[in-house]
Design an enzyme around this catalytic site. Structure first.
Site, short mmCIF file in Angstrom:
data_model
loop_
_atom_site.label_atom_id
_atom_site.label_comp_id
_atom_site.label_asym_id
_atom_site.label_seq_id
_atom_site.Cartn_x
_atom_site.Cartn_y
_atom_site.Cartn_z
N GLU A 63 -53.07 50.11 -47.81
CA GLU A 63 -52.13 51.20 -48.11
C GLU A 63 -52.18 51.58 -49.58
O GLU A 63 -52.07 52.76 -49.93
CB GLU A 63 -50.72 50.80 -47.69
CG GLU A 63 -50.57 50.43 -46.23
CD GLU A 63 -51.13 51.47 -45.28
OE1 GLU A 63 -51.10 52.68 -45.62
OE2 GLU A 63 -51.62 51.09 -44.20
N HIS A 66 -54.85 54.00 -50.12
CA HIS A 66 -54.49 55.39 -49.83
C HIS A 66 -53.81 56.02 -51.04
O HIS A 66 -54.06 57.19 -51.36
CB HIS A 66 -53.55 55.44 -48.62
CG HIS A 66 -54.25 55.28 -47.31
ND1 HIS A 66 -55.35 56.03 -46.95
CD2 HIS A 66 -53.99 54.45 -46.25
CE1 HIS A 66 -55.75 55.67 -45.73
NE2 HIS A 66 -54.94 54.72 -45.30
#
Length: 262
Positions: A63, A66
């Site tokens: 994550e 990202h």
């Protein structure tokens, strides 16, 4: 969770770590945020339950990848184009139909502007679907980059085990998968396969906790031998788990040419 996010973010070179959020729901994790309120990494309670520390760090690293790659803004920007083309096409079709109807009701029936608008509108709608497929392909490419980042800040094996556990969970708990697929969550999931709207909070009652009675490492090797693809992959925001597992076998070698692999 915030402490783990802080440590992984420091390892990944973040000057300011994102804020950690725990949400109710099936195993999942996602990145969201904006310039005004900052960056967040959300992890569901079920994800916290089924992963160990190393696997959780890999998930958080995914994550954080990202965030580092600015995938939220990038995919939002790219996702606008097929929508604009589609609504332009439908507007032209309506305008063409209305123009044709008005011409038929009038005495002057010369010209074929209505038909031209309809044809251009149909072409625009078809083009919007083609562009959407290209956007989905780009989204799948970004997932490989995020997987590589998760492996880099933890280890490729930890990333593989986290993905395998997600696969095991959703293979056994179809209700959880349906809830995830039908939710209104942002689709920068580690496993989600559907498009939705940004909303990091949702209601879900998970099934009674159960322990994994399988050898996760054996499942990884079995999945890596599995061939998946076809229309389901083409219409998905994320690559199939078997492809992601095979890709992670090569992350430890330099250089990793993701585009060539995909």
């Amino acid at each position: 969770l915030q402490g783990i996010v802080n440590r992984v973010a420091e390892r990944a070179g973040f000057r300011k770590p994102p804020k950690a959020v725990v949400v109710r729901g099936p195993p999942n994790a996602f990145a969201y945020g904006n310039l005004l309120f900052g960056k967040y990494v959300a992890v569901s309670r079920e994800m916290l339950r089924i992963t160990n520390r190393e696997e959780l760090e890999a998930v958080i690293g995914h994550e954080l990848g990202h965030h580092k790659h600015r995938d939220n803004a990038l995919m939002l920007f790219m996702g606008i184009f097929p929508s604009l083309i589609y609504y332009l096409g439908t507007a032209l079709i309506r305008a063409g139909i209305l123009s044709s109807a008005l011409r038929l009701s009038s005495r002057d029936r010369r010209g074929n502007g209505g038909v031209f608008f309809i044809l251009v509108g149909i072409a625009a709608v078809v083009l919007s679907f083609i562009v959407q497929i290209l956007v989905l392909a780009f989204s799948r490419l970004r997932e490989y980059y995020a997987d590589a980042h998760g492996a880099k800040v933890s280890s490729p094996r930890s990333m593989q085990r986290a993905l395998a556990k997600l696969h095991i969970y959703y293979e056994n708990y179809e209700i959880g998968y349906d809830e995830l697929s039908n939710s209104k969550l942002k689709t920068l999931f580690i496993y989600a396969l559907t498009e939705a709207f940004a909303n990091p909070f949702y209601h879900y009652m998970p099934p009674p906790p159960r322990d994994f009675n399988v050898d996760v490492d054996q499942v990884i090797e079995e999945l890596k031998r599995k061939e998946e693809g076809g229309i389901r992959e083409i219409m998905s925001t994320h690559p199939p788990i078997p492809k992601r597992l095979r890709f992670l076998d090569y992350v430890g070698f330099e250089p990793v040419k993701i585009e060539e692999y995909v």
